[in-house]
Write a protein that holds these residues in place. Structure first.
Motif, PDB file in Angstrom:
ATOM      1  N   ILE A  93      23.137  12.563  -2.109  1.00 42.82           N
ATOM      2  CA  ILE A  93      24.020  12.792  -1.089  1.00 42.82           C
ATOM      3  C   ILE A  93      25.229  13.247  -1.403  1.00 42.82           C
ATOM      4  O   ILE A  93      24.863  14.753  -1.271  1.00 42.82           O
ATOM      5  N   GLU A  94      25.910  13.298  -2.089  1.00 43.49           N
ATOM      6  CA  GLU A  94      26.906  14.144  -3.259  1.00 43.49           C
ATOM      7  C   GLU A  94      26.275  15.452  -3.259  1.00 43.49           C
ATOM      8  O   GLU A  94      26.839  16.820  -3.217  1.00 43.49           O
ATOM      9  N   LEU A  95      25.279  15.703  -3.942  1.00 47.82           N
ATOM     10  CA  LEU A  95      24.544  16.751  -4.693  1.00 47.82           C
ATOM     11  C   LEU A  95      24.193  17.869  -3.533  1.00 47.82           C
ATOM     12  O   LEU A  95      24.437  18.935  -3.675  1.00 47.82           O
ATOM     13  N   HIS A  96      23.568  17.319  -2.576  1.00 43.08           N
ATOM     14  CA  HIS A  96      22.511  17.722  -1.572  1.00 43.08           C
ATOM     15  C   HIS A  96      23.587  18.000  -0.241  1.00 43.08           C
ATOM     16  O   HIS A  96      23.366  19.258   0.457  1.00 43.08           O
TER      17      HIS A  96
ATOM     18  N   VAL B 221      33.206  14.660   4.349  1.00 47.91           N
ATOM     19  CA  VAL B 221      32.699  13.242   4.480  1.00 47.91           C
ATOM     20  C   VAL B 221      32.696  12.587   3.339  1.00 47.91           C
ATOM     21  O   VAL B 221      32.571  12.897   2.531  1.00 47.91           O
ATOM     22  N   ASP B 222      33.514  10.880   3.829  1.00 45.43           N
ATOM     23  CA  ASP B 222      34.080  10.506   2.875  1.00 45.43           C
ATOM     24  C   ASP B 222      32.751   9.625   2.036  1.00 45.43           C
ATOM     25  O   ASP B 222      31.940   8.482   2.804  1.00 45.43           O
ATOM     26  N   ILE B 223      32.237  10.362   0.926  1.00 45.85           N
ATOM     27  CA  ILE B 223      30.917   9.139   0.222  1.00 45.85           C
ATOM     28  C   ILE B 223      31.045   7.699   0.104  1.00 45.85           C
ATOM     29  O   ILE B 223      29.935   7.131   0.860  1.00 45.85           O
ATOM     30  N   ASP B 224      31.364   7.024  -0.309  1.00 46.95           N
ATOM     31  CA  ASP B 224      32.669   5.922  -0.468  1.00 46.95           C
ATOM     32  C   ASP B 224      32.529   4.775   1.183  1.00 46.95           C
ATOM     33  O   ASP B 224      32.439   4.294   1.160  1.00 46.95           O
ATOM     34  N   LYS B 225      32.452   5.551   2.232  1.00 45.93           N
ATOM     35  CA  LYS B 225      32.414   5.198   2.891  1.00 45.93           C
ATOM     36  C   LYS B 225      30.583   5.099   3.639  1.00 45.93           C
ATOM     37  O   LYS B 225      30.318   4.878   5.489  1.00 45.93           O
ATOM     38  N   THR B 226      29.786   5.706   3.208  1.00 43.33           N
ATOM     39  CA  THR B 226      28.489   5.817   3.594  1.00 43.33           C
ATOM     40  C   THR B 226      27.612   3.907   3.401  1.00 43.33           C
ATOM     41  O   THR B 226      28.236   3.716   2.622  1.00 43.33           O
ATOM     42  N   GLU B 227      26.871   4.029   4.094  1.00 41.37           N
ATOM     43  CA  GLU B 227      26.615   2.962   3.749  1.00 41.37           C
ATOM     44  C   GLU B 227      25.155   2.499   3.475  1.00 41.37           C
ATOM     45  O   GLU B 227      24.459   3.752   4.421  1.00 41.37           O
ATOM     46  N   ILE B 228      24.394   2.243   2.454  1.00 39.83           N
ATOM     47  CA  ILE B 228      23.133   1.978   1.936  1.00 39.83           C
ATOM     48  C   ILE B 228      22.647   0.655   1.356  1.00 39.83           C
ATOM     49  O   ILE B 228      23.324  -0.060   1.461  1.00 39.83           O
TER      50      ILE B 228
ATOM     51  N   ASP C 184      28.549   8.635   6.411  1.00 42.52           N
ATOM     52  CA  ASP C 184      30.500   8.361   7.008  1.00 42.52           C
ATOM     53  C   ASP C 184      30.366   9.116   8.518  1.00 42.52           C
ATOM     54  O   ASP C 184      29.151   9.872   8.888  1.00 42.52           O
ATOM     55  N   GLU C 185      30.577   8.258   9.490  1.00 41.77           N
ATOM     56  CA  GLU C 185      31.181   8.790  10.592  1.00 41.77           C
ATOM     57  C   GLU C 185      31.609  10.300  11.384  1.00 41.77           C
ATOM     58  O   GLU C 185      30.657  11.074  11.606  1.00 41.77           O
ATOM     59  N   MET C 186      32.251  10.941  10.355  1.00 48.53           N
ATOM     60  CA  MET C 186      32.507  12.314   9.846  1.00 48.53           C
ATOM     61  C   MET C 186      31.595  13.063   9.768  1.00 48.53           C
ATOM     62  O   MET C 186      31.240  14.511  10.602  1.00 48.53           O
ATOM     63  N   SER C 187      30.494  12.668   9.409  1.00 49.77           N
ATOM     64  CA  SER C 187      28.947  13.659   9.353  1.00 49.77           C
ATOM     65  C   SER C 187      28.456  13.506  10.832  1.00 49.77           C
ATOM     66  O   SER C 187      27.420  15.157  10.814  1.00 49.77           O
TER      67      SER C 187
END
Length: 245
Positions: free
Chosen positions: A163-166, A172-179, A191-194
């Protein structure tokens, strides 16, 4: 453990033109500033790649196979294995009227886009403009100094790295992304900002496809990737209701 094809890693690198030693790309901000190529819109830090995933030049990815985390390597890449030879057919004469139609005033050094290709204006002579559509590094032998800073082992971190690469959205805070990974299915809630991304729908869709492909190609048993977009009704507080009255 030695790095192999399909491994997820983070790398730092600096690329130079072999003949002149001019730096054309780097992941180090201090080197970028010294070379006069610093971009304030770019984040300078190790980048995540999948080895063999064509995220860097194939010659570079092949060269880091066998390295260990923390190791460095000096890599020489000839022009044929870098950006190819210069093609005289890629230098074109464009009528000045074509620029006037677009409200553009061409000048030497100016870069333009045409049918998905980037060209650099070489000369402006009367009614004709000479444009070079070769890659700016075509015909040049290159050298790279590469450091493997991390080998990513955790499955969730592998997914976040793609996600960080592409998906290059600085808000967008990658640490707030849920997997969530379950029975070969990966659910990704960004992240909500997306939700406020200003990129076109096509660009976002293409980025999501590249993320999904790298995941199912390189993480065993994953066959499906879902991007979950949730819009939840927000209950107004008493204070907000009072302000509206």
């Amino acid at each position: 453990m030695a790095i192999d094809n399909g491994d997820f890693v983070r790398v730092n690198f600096t690329g130079k033109i072999k003949e002149t030693e001019d730096v054309f790309d780097t992941t180090y901000d201090e080197i970028a500033q010294e070379a006069g190529i610093f971009d304030e819109n770019k984040t300078y830090k190790p980048i995540p790649i999948v080895v063999g995933g064509n995220h860097l030049l194939p010659a570079i990815e092949e060269a880091i196979i066998g390295l260990e985390e923390g190791e460095t390597k000096h890599i020489e890449v000839d022009s044929d294995n870098a950006f190819g030879p210069r093609d005289p057919k890629m230098i074109q004469l464009v009528p000045m009227k074509e620029f006037k139609k677009q409200g553009m005033t061409p000048f030497p050094g100016m870069k333009i886009q045409s049918e998905g290709a980037t060209g650099k204006i070489l000369t402006v002579n009367g009614g004709r403009v000479k444009v070079d559509f070769n890659h700016e590094l075509a015909g040049k032998d290159l050298v790279y100094d590469v450091e493997v800073t991390e080998v990513i082992e955790d499955e969730e971190e592998k997914i976040k790295s793609m996600i960080e690469l592409h998906y290059s959205n600085p808000n967008v805070d990658i640490d707030k992304t849920e997997i969530d990974i379950n029975d070969g299915i990966v659910n990704i809630k960004l992240d909500e900002m997306s939700k406020f991304d200003q990129q076109s729908y096509m660009d976002v869709t293409f980025a999501r496809f590249r993320i999904a492909k790298d995941i199912w190609d390189n993480i065993e048993e994953v066959t499906k990737v879902n991007f979950v977009d949730e819009f939840e009704k927000r209950e107004e507080s008493d204070d907000e209701e009072a302000e509206e009255e």
